[in-house]
Design a protein around this motif. Structure first.
Motif, PDB file in Angstrom:
ATOM      1  N   LYS A   2       0.826  -1.204   0.000  1.00 46.06           N
ATOM      2  CA  LYS A   2       0.000   0.000   0.000  1.00 46.06           C
ATOM      3  C   LYS A   2       0.860   1.255   0.000  1.00 46.06           C
ATOM      4  N   ARG A   3       1.976   1.170   0.731  1.00 48.22           N
ATOM      5  CA  ARG A   3       2.845   2.342   0.779  1.00 48.22           C
ATOM      6  C   ARG A   3       3.366   2.648  -0.610  1.00 48.22           C
ATOM      7  N   ARG A   4       3.770   1.611  -1.339  1.00 48.48           N
ATOM      8  CA  ARG A   4       4.341   1.840  -2.649  1.00 48.48           C
ATOM      9  C   ARG A   4       3.274   2.427  -3.586  1.00 48.48           C
ATOM     10  N   TYR A 197      15.763   1.687   9.766  1.00 47.33           N
ATOM     11  CA  TYR A 197      14.971   0.742   8.976  1.00 47.33           C
ATOM     12  C   TYR A 197      13.660   0.446   9.704  1.00 47.33           C
ATOM     13  N   HIS A 198      12.569   0.464   8.951  1.00 49.19           N
ATOM     14  CA  HIS A 198      11.231   0.212   9.516  1.00 49.19           C
ATOM     15  C   HIS A 198      10.714  -1.157   9.070  1.00 49.19           C
ATOM     16  N   ASN A 199      10.201  -1.919  10.024  1.00 49.12           N
ATOM     17  CA  ASN A 199       9.743  -3.273   9.695  1.00 49.12           C
ATOM     18  C   ASN A 199       8.273  -3.364   9.278  1.00 49.12           C
ATOM     19  N   MET A 247      10.357   0.363  15.056  1.00 47.04           N
ATOM     20  CA  MET A 247       9.486  -0.814  15.151  1.00 47.04           C
ATOM     21  C   MET A 247       8.019  -0.434  14.966  1.00 47.04           C
ATOM     22  N   ASP A 248       7.368  -1.148  14.060  1.00 48.04           N
ATOM     23  CA  ASP A 248       5.936  -0.977  13.840  1.00 48.04           C
ATOM     24  C   ASP A 248       5.210  -2.004  14.702  1.00 48.04           C
ATOM     25  N   THR A 249       4.407  -1.519  15.655  1.00 42.72           N
ATOM     26  CA  THR A 249       3.785  -2.429  16.623  1.00 42.72           C
ATOM     27  C   THR A 249       2.831  -3.432  15.951  1.00 42.72           C
ATOM     28  N   TYR A 250       2.027  -2.938  15.001  1.00 40.92           N
ATOM     29  CA  TYR A 250       1.064  -3.807  14.320  1.00 40.92           C
ATOM     30  C   TYR A 250       1.773  -4.889  13.510  1.00 40.92           C
ATOM     31  N   TRP A 251       2.764  -4.480  12.724  1.00 41.82           N
ATOM     32  CA  TRP A 251       3.441  -5.445  11.852  1.00 41.82           C
ATOM     33  C   TRP A 251       4.276  -6.435  12.656  1.00 41.82           C
ATOM     34  N   THR A 252       4.705  -6.039  13.841  1.00 35.17           N
ATOM     35  CA  THR A 252       5.425  -6.972  14.700  1.00 35.17           C
ATOM     36  C   THR A 252       4.479  -8.076  15.174  1.00 35.17           C
ATOM     37  N   LEU A 273       9.144   4.403  17.132  1.00 34.17           N
ATOM     38  CA  LEU A 273       7.993   3.488  17.097  1.00 34.17           C
ATOM     39  C   LEU A 273       6.935   3.964  16.114  1.00 34.17           C
ATOM     40  N   HIS A 274       6.340   3.006  15.418  1.00 32.91           N
ATOM     41  CA  HIS A 274       5.063   3.257  14.760  1.00 32.91           C
ATOM     42  C   HIS A 274       4.010   2.675  15.673  1.00 32.91           C
ATOM     43  N   ILE A 275       3.180   3.542  16.219  1.00 33.44           N
ATOM     44  CA  ILE A 275       2.089   3.106  17.079  1.00 33.44           C
ATOM     45  C   ILE A 275       0.895   2.807  16.189  1.00 33.44           C
ATOM     46  N   LYS A 276       0.688   1.549  15.989  1.00 27.16           N
ATOM     47  CA  LYS A 276      -0.376   1.136  15.069  1.00 27.16           C
ATOM     48  C   LYS A 276      -1.170  -0.023  15.652  1.00 27.16           C
ATOM     49  N   ASP A 277      -2.493   0.083  15.523  1.00 27.18           N
ATOM     50  CA  ASP A 277      -3.422  -0.967  15.931  1.00 27.18           C
ATOM     51  C   ASP A 277      -4.049  -1.496  14.636  1.00 27.18           C
ATOM     52  N   ILE A 306       1.923   7.859  15.237  1.00 29.04           N
ATOM     53  CA  ILE A 306       0.666   7.159  14.977  1.00 29.04           C
ATOM     54  C   ILE A 306       0.625   6.805  13.494  1.00 29.04           C
ATOM     55  N   GLU A 307       0.182   5.584  13.200  1.00 21.66           N
ATOM     56  CA  GLU A 307       0.000   5.195  11.802  1.00 21.66           C
ATOM     57  C   GLU A 307      -1.270   4.358  11.693  1.00 21.66           C
ATOM     58  N   ILE A 308      -2.058   4.641  10.670  1.00 25.55           N
ATOM     59  CA  ILE A 308      -3.301   3.903  10.444  1.00 25.55           C
ATOM     60  C   ILE A 308      -3.348   3.524   8.967  1.00 25.55           C
TER      61      ILE A 308
HETATM   62 MG    MG Z   1       4.583   1.437   9.895  1.00 28.21          MG
END
Ligand code: MG
Length: 334
Positions: A2-4, A197-199, A247-252, A273-277, A306-308
Motif C-alpha cells: 500500500k505504501r508503494r 529501517y522500519h519493519n 518498530m511498527d507495533t502492528y506489523w510486529t 515506534l510506529h504506534i499502530k493498531d 501514529i499510523e493507520i
Molecule cells: Mg509502519
C-alpha cells in the motif's frame, strides 16, 4: 504494498491539491488552539492520511493535525525525481508545518534504484523491489541527494520503510542486504542525518543457509519451518551506529512477535515506534500499548508516530482524531 501504491500516486494527488486552489476558509478557525489536547510528544506518520492530507486546504489540514495534540511529523512521499514531498516544494512543506506548530522529525524514503518512485519510474531491472548486492554503490549514491535534502530541512531520521520483494531469500542474502544498509547508513551519517529501517511482517520470515524463499510459519495454513528470523539477522549484521530501527507495533504482531519482547531484546537498537493498531488505536485490544510505551520510554526513547492503514478509506482524519484523543488520555504516554 500500500505504501508503494501511495508513493506512486503521490504526484497525482498533489496535482489534485493544486487544482483545487488550496482555500477553505471554513477550516481556518481550527488554527486557534494548537496543542490544546495536551503536552505529549505525539507524532504522526503522514502516510496515514493519504490523499486527505492534500485535499482542499493543505495548510488548514496541517493545523487540524496540530489541534489534535500532535506535534511531530514523519514524512512519506518524498520523491527523489523532483525532490518534493507529496508534490509540494519541501521548503514550503516545512514552512507550512512549522506555521501549524508541527516539527518534522523523520522521513520514509526507499532506495529509488530499487523501488519505483512517485512518478512510477521503473527500477533498472524493470521489476519493482528487486535487490542484489551489486546494486550497493548505486543505492548508496542515490541516497546522497536524498540525505542532503533532508539535512537541509533539519530532519533527524531518514528511514528505509521496507525491504525489496525479491532477492533476499537465505541467510547470505540477508547479510548482503545488511552490508548495503550499513553503507547507506554510513553515507547518510556524513550528512548529519541518522539512518534507520522500519519493519513490516516480512522481516519476521525465517530463512536458512539454503532456503530459496523467505517463509512465515503460519499455524493455520503452513507447516512450521526451521530457520532464523530475518529481523534477528538484521540486528546482528547491521552496525548499531549506522542503522537504527523503527518498530511498527502492528506489523510486529503480524509477524507473530511480541513488541515488548522486541523492545527488551533490542533495547539499544529500536529508537522509533510506529504506534499502530488494527484500525483506531486502542480499539482492538490486541496490543498492550501500556507495556509497549513503558518499555520504549524506559529505553530512553522519545519519538513515536501514529499510523493507520487503509489510507483510501475516506475516514482517515476521523480515525486519526479518535486515535490521538485516545492516546492523549493514556497516562503512560508522554
Ligand atoms: Mg509502519
Amino acid at each position: 504494498m500500500k505504501r508503494r501504491d501511495f508513493l506512486k500516486g503521490a504526484s497525482m494527488l498533489s496535482l489534485g491539491a493544486l487544482a483545487t486552489g488550496c482555500t477553505n476558509p471554513a477550516k481556518e478557525g481550527t488554527a486557534t488552539a494548537i496543542h490544546a489536547v495536551g503536552n505529549k510528544n505525539m507524532g504522526l506518520q503522514i502516510y496515514t492520511l493519504g490523499n486527505e492530507l492534500y485535499a482542499e486546504d493543505f495548510s488548514a489540514n496541517l493545523k487540524r493535525i496540530a489541534n489534535m495534540g500532535i506535534r511531530n511529523l514523519e514524512l512519506a512521499g518524498y520523491d527523489p525525481a523532483d525532490r518534493k514531498i507529496g508534490g509540494i516544494e519541501r521548503t514550503d512543506f516545512k514552512k507550512m508545518a512549522e506555521d501549524a506548530g508541527l516539527n518534522i522529525v523523520s522521513s520514509h524514503v526507499n532506495p529509488p534504484t530499487v523501488f519505483s518512485g512517485a512518478a512510477g519510474r521503473e527500477n533498472r531491472t524493470g521489476r519493482d523491489g528487486y535487490f542484489s548486492g551489486d546494486m550497493k554503490s548505486e543505492i548508496v549514491e542515490s541516497f546522497k541527494q536524498i540525505a542532503d535534502d533532508h539535512a537541509e530541512l533539519g530532519i533527524e531520521y531518514l528511514i528505509q520503510p521496507m525491504m525489496p520483494k525479491e532477492g533476499i531469500n537465505n541467510i547470505n542474502d540477508v547479510k548482503v542486504f545488511c552490508d548495503t544498509l550499513n553503507a547507506t547508513g554510513e553515507e547518510i551519517k556524513k550528512h548529519g542525518v541518522t539512518f534507520g529501517y522500519h519493519n513490516h511482517n516480512m522481516e519476521f520470515c525465517k530463512v536458512s543457509d539454503n532456503s530459496t524463499s523467505r517463509f512465515m510459519g503460519d499455524i493455520l495454513t503452513r507447516p512450521y519451518v526451521e530457520g532464523e528470523q530475518i529481523i534477528d539477522i538484521m540486528m546482528r549484521e547491521t552496525h548499531p551506529d549506522l542503522v537504527k530501527f523503527e518498530m511498527d507495533t502492528y506489523w510486529t504482531i503480524m509477524g507473530q512477535n511480541d513488541p515488548v519482547a522486541m523492545l527488551t531484546k533490542y533495547a539499544d537498537r529500536i529508537e522509533l515506534l510506529h504506534i499502530k493498531d488494527f484500525v483506531v488505536l486502542g480499539e482492538s485490544g490486541a496490543l498492550n500499548f501500556q507495556n509497549i510505551f513503558n518499555k520504549f520510554f524506559e529505553n530512553g526513547n522519545q519519538y513515536y508516530f501514529i499510523e493507520i492503514e487503509d489510507i483510501d478509506s475516506g475516514k482517515q482524519f476521523e480515525r486519526l482524531e479518535k486515535s490521538a484523543t485516545w492516546l492523549a488520555q493514556q497516562d503512560y504516554v508522554k
